[in-house]
Design a protein around this motif. Structure first.
Motif, PDB file in Angstrom:
ATOM      1  N   CYS A  65       0.842  -1.204   0.000  1.00 10.26           N
ATOM      2  CA  CYS A  65       0.000   0.000   0.000  1.00 10.26           C
ATOM      3  C   CYS A  65       0.876   1.252   0.000  1.00 10.26           C
ATOM      4  CB  CYS A  65      -0.904   0.008   1.231  1.00 10.26           C
ATOM      5  SG  CYS A  65      -2.033  -1.401   1.320  1.00 10.26           S
ATOM      6  N   GLU A  68      -1.534   8.100   0.748  1.00 14.21           N
ATOM      7  CA  GLU A  68      -2.522   8.819  -0.051  1.00 14.21           C
ATOM      8  C   GLU A  68      -1.904  10.002  -0.788  1.00 14.21           C
ATOM      9  OE1 GLU A  68      -5.360   9.675   3.054  1.00 14.21           O
ATOM     10  OE2 GLU A  68      -6.691   8.065   2.378  1.00 14.21           O
ATOM     11  N   CYS A 106      -5.450  -0.915   2.635  1.00 18.66           N
ATOM     12  CA  CYS A 106      -5.809  -0.851   1.223  1.00 18.66           C
ATOM     13  C   CYS A 106      -5.935  -2.277   0.693  1.00 18.66           C
ATOM     14  CB  CYS A 106      -4.770  -0.075   0.408  1.00 18.66           C
ATOM     15  SG  CYS A 106      -3.277  -1.030   0.006  1.00 18.66           S
ATOM     16  N   LYS A 227     -14.729  -4.079  -0.169  1.00 21.98           N
ATOM     17  CA  LYS A 227     -15.127  -3.196  -1.261  1.00 21.98           C
ATOM     18  C   LYS A 227     -15.822  -1.957  -0.691  1.00 21.98           C
ATOM     19  CE  LYS A 227     -15.592  -6.638  -4.949  1.00 21.98           C
ATOM     20  NZ  LYS A 227     -16.507  -7.299  -5.899  1.00 21.98           N
ATOM     21  N   LEU A 229     -14.429   0.206   1.189  1.00 15.03           N
ATOM     22  CA  LEU A 229     -13.698   0.726   2.345  1.00 15.03           C
ATOM     23  C   LEU A 229     -12.585   1.666   1.893  1.00 15.03           C
ATOM     24  CD1 LEU A 229     -13.250  -2.349   4.741  1.00 15.03           C
ATOM     25  CD2 LEU A 229     -14.863  -0.464   4.944  1.00 15.03           C
ATOM     26  N   LYS A 230     -12.403   2.738   2.640  1.00 10.81           N
ATOM     27  CA  LYS A 230     -11.317   3.665   2.373  1.00 10.81           C
ATOM     28  C   LYS A 230     -10.210   3.451   3.396  1.00 10.81           C
ATOM     29  CE  LYS A 230     -14.243   7.232   0.291  1.00 10.81           C
ATOM     30  NZ  LYS A 230     -14.684   8.652   0.352  1.00 10.81           N
ATOM     31  N   MET A 231      -9.036   4.008   3.077  1.00 14.08           N
ATOM     32  CA  MET A 231      -7.889   3.851   3.973  1.00 14.08           C
ATOM     33  C   MET A 231      -8.225   4.375   5.371  1.00 14.08           C
ATOM     34  SD  MET A 231      -3.922   5.055   3.297  1.00 14.08           S
ATOM     35  CE  MET A 231      -3.719   3.980   1.898  1.00 14.08           C
ATOM     36  N   ASN A 233     -10.365   3.061   7.411  1.00 11.71           N
ATOM     37  CA  ASN A 233     -11.691   2.651   7.874  1.00 11.71           C
ATOM     38  C   ASN A 233     -11.576   1.395   8.733  1.00 11.71           C
ATOM     39  OD1 ASN A 233     -13.626   3.589   4.912  1.00 11.71           O
ATOM     40  ND2 ASN A 233     -12.938   4.794   6.636  1.00 11.71           N
TER      41      ASN A 233
END
Length: 655
Positions: A65, A68, A106, A227, A229-231, A233
């Motif tokens: 990963c 961002e 991620c 699916k 989900l954001k970093m 979360n």
């Protein structure tokens, strides 16, 4: 004590600013960082390393990963770049004193054929992931029988029954110590962007990071559940991290999800002691045994030297001086041994320019080693300050170019009986001899690293910087030293040299056998310490017993001087006046045994080293190391023998 601490910090600032490839200076580990509860902590990543290949690779060369905001390099000094360190930011984010679990990081895209292949290769080659928090490397503990083993970093994955498993979940444990002092001023200009200790008057409680532990786990994540989900979360289901179990096999065309958890634990470890877990010295008795062994060798050789000086030489000189001239002339016809070569002992050696160049470079290397190890023993070059050891070595080596030029040219004028002709050429060659050979070896090895896409390869821009340092600082300083050497009075020989060289009697044994055998004694003084140094370089272990190393270095210098002196006297006693080069290689031959030991270490201790490229790198760096050792130890032997011969024959009275 406080003023000494400030002086040490200013010396650090000066050294780091001299070679900083970035903005400002990077002084990690010099001041504690205070973090308030809830403040963000960011983990950094260093190069992937393996003791099986000795070739570091970038962390993001594998499908991990990414942050961002994109991957950014941290400020690195010259020493870090030469060591192959590539420190970059990572997406791992903590909040001070806030425990978090099931943090989704991620999910990387489906593994391509190339990514799958490179992951399997890195797992086979036992590559380790190296993480850094507040300048502390991540540490991992494993239990073997009843003992806990300490490792830095964690493996990329593991292979079990031809199935490759990836460690995709990390459990972090951060040890913190409550900040107590309140009167430390804010410090500006550090490489880390974290807030420094505030001045007095701040009521905000704070903590300092004093430990960083990691436990890797292999977890099978549900691709459908992540699916959307954001970093950062929360992962939808509980994650149980059991390091003894593996559940995430990697397959081509399959996505991989990464998660982590973090716990904070208050510790009694003070901030100045936080590196003790990394620098804990094991085998202190072995180091003392090494020193005791060296002292025994020195005592034995010192006894021989004492016998030579007090009994043999003094007795012969006393008898010789008590005779009148006629008796001396008659005695000269009956003499044998060193007194017969009085007219040839200072005859110029073959290749005198090369000898002067090698002695000058040896003085430079020896001076660099002594000063660097002394500074490290005093704590100026802590492992907390990455790269400062290599940076300091380069700095001292360049500055001591003055000594190399001075010694080389003064010796050149002494051999030439005061003739200044050709001193500029000798000084120029002294400035280029060892660096030129080192440049050739390192360039060849660098091409191998470039071909392997390793971060251990020196970037082209750094090559340009090194060449500029060489020709713009080192070479001019060597020429300046040569200028002073040309102006200094040469050393006048105490006896005249005959025009016709004396014939050397046939020897019972070849003299080169004695020269080669002499290197065993200096090797015997350092081979135990050599094991720890080799383990530090090639096995990824931290070496921080510079006090022991400094003592061993001093003992090595004494042994080299004594060995060369004894061997020179033995050659003169059999009427062999060609002592110049033999005195150099008598102590310099220790490099042969060190190289043989390096091969032995490769075969028996690095037997898992994979591939011809890794073996070539190892042998290339070993060759570079033994060349430097040969020049340094050979110089010690030559200068001690020169002083001995000068003293010996200055006591002989001749018409």
């Amino acid at each position: 004590m406080e003023s000494f601490h400030r002086f040490r910090l200013w010396v650090f600032v000066f050294l780091c600013s001299m070679f900083q490839s970035g903005h400002g200076f990077y002084l990690p580990g010099s001041y504690p960082h205070k973090y308030g509860v809830g403040d963000e902590l960011w983990v950094k990543v260093n190069s992937l390393t393996s003791i099986d290949t000795e070739m570091p690779f970038s962390y993001y060369s594998l499908p991990f990963c990414k942050p961002e905001g994109g991957v950014k390099d941290s400020a690195e000094n010259l020493g870090e770049l030469l060591m192959g360190d590539r420190i970059e930011n990572s997406p791992y984010r903590f909040k001070m004193y806030t425990n978090e679990s099931e943090i989704f990081l991620c999910q990387v895209d489906k593994l391509s054929a190339d990514q799958f292949k490179i992951l399997k290769k890195r797992i086979d080659e036992m590559y380790q992931v190296n993480l850094i928090l507040d300048n502390l490397p991540a540490i991992r503990f494993t239990k073997k029988e009843e003992y806990f083993l300490r490792w830095t970093g964690y493996p990329v994955g593991i292979k079990i029954q031809d199935v490759y498993y990836l460690f995709n979940h990390l459990r972090f444990n951060v040890l913190v110590h409550k900040y107590e002092e309140t009167n430390v001023a804010r410090v500006m200009g550090t490489g880390d962007a974290a807030e420094m200790i505030p001045p007095e008057g701040s009521d905000k409680p704070g903590y300092m990071v004093v430990g960083f532990e990691v436990i890797p786990c292999s977890i099978m994540h549900n691709a459908d559940s992540v699916k959307g989900l954001k970093m950062y979360n929360k992962y939808p289901s509980p994650i149980k991290c059991d390091p003894s179990m593996v559940a995430m096999p990697i397959k081509e065309g399959q996505p991989v999800a990464f998660t982590y958890e973090v716990t904070f634990e208050e510790s009694d470890i003070n901030w100045p002691s936080r590196w003790d877990a990394y620098l804990k010295m094991e085998g202190a008795k072995v180091h003392w045994f090494s020193i005791l062994n060296s002292l025994m060798v020195i005592t034995f050789l010192a006894g021989i030297v004492l016998v030579i000086f007090l009994r043999t030489v003094r007795r012969d000189l006393t008898r010789y001086e008590e005779l009148d001239k006629e008796a001396q002339a008659q005695m000269n016809e009956e003499l044998s041994g060193w007194k017969l070569v009085v007219g040839d002992v200072f005859r110029a050696p073959s290749n005198p320019a090369l000898l002067c160049i090698m002695v000058g470079d040896g003085v430079q290397i020896l001076g660099m080693a002594v000063v660097t190890i002394l500074f490290a023993a005093l704590g100026f070059m802590s492992p907390a300050s990455r790269g400062t050891l290599i940076t300091g070595m380069l700095f001292f080596y360049m500055i001591l170019g003055v000594a190399a030029g001075y010694v080389a040219i003064r010796l050149w004028r002494t051999i030439g009986c005061g003739d200044n002709k050709g001193w500029i050429s000798v000084a120029w060659k002294a400035a280029c001899f060892f660096p030129g050979i080192a440049f050739l070896i390192l360039t060849t090895l660098n091409f191998l690293l470039w071909g392997s896409h390793s971060t251990g390869a020196i970037p082209f821009s750094l090559f340009v910087i090194l060449i500029l340092l060489w020709f713009c600082i080192s070479v001019p300083l060597t020429l300046i030293g040569g200028f002073f050497g040309a102006r200094a009075p040469h050393i006048e020989y105490p006896v005249r040299t005959n025009q016709i060289p004396r014939e050397i009697p046939q020897q019972r044994y070849p003299s080169w056998l004695l020269v080669l055998g002499a290197g065993t004694l200096p090797f015997g003084t350092l081979f135990i310490e050599l094991f720890f140094i080799m383990s530090s370089i090639w096995m990824g272990r931290v070496y921080y017993v510079f006090g022991f190393l400094f003592i061993v270095l001093i003992l090595l210098v004494v042994v080299c001087a004594e060995v060369s002196l004894v061997l020179t006297y033995m050659h003169l006693c059999v009427e062999d006046w060609r002592w110049w080069w033999k005195s150099f290689f008598a102590s310099g031959s220790v490099a042969i045994y060190i190289f043989l030991y390096s091969i032995n270490y490769l075969v028996f201790d690095l037997k898992n080293l994979s591939g011809p490229v890794s073996a070539t790198l190892y042998l290339g760096y070993s060759l570079f190391m033994v060349l430097a050792i040969m020049l340094a130890t050979g110089t010690v032997g030559f200068l001690s023998s020169f002083w001995f011969v000068y003293y010996l024959f200055s006591s002989v009275k001749l018409d």
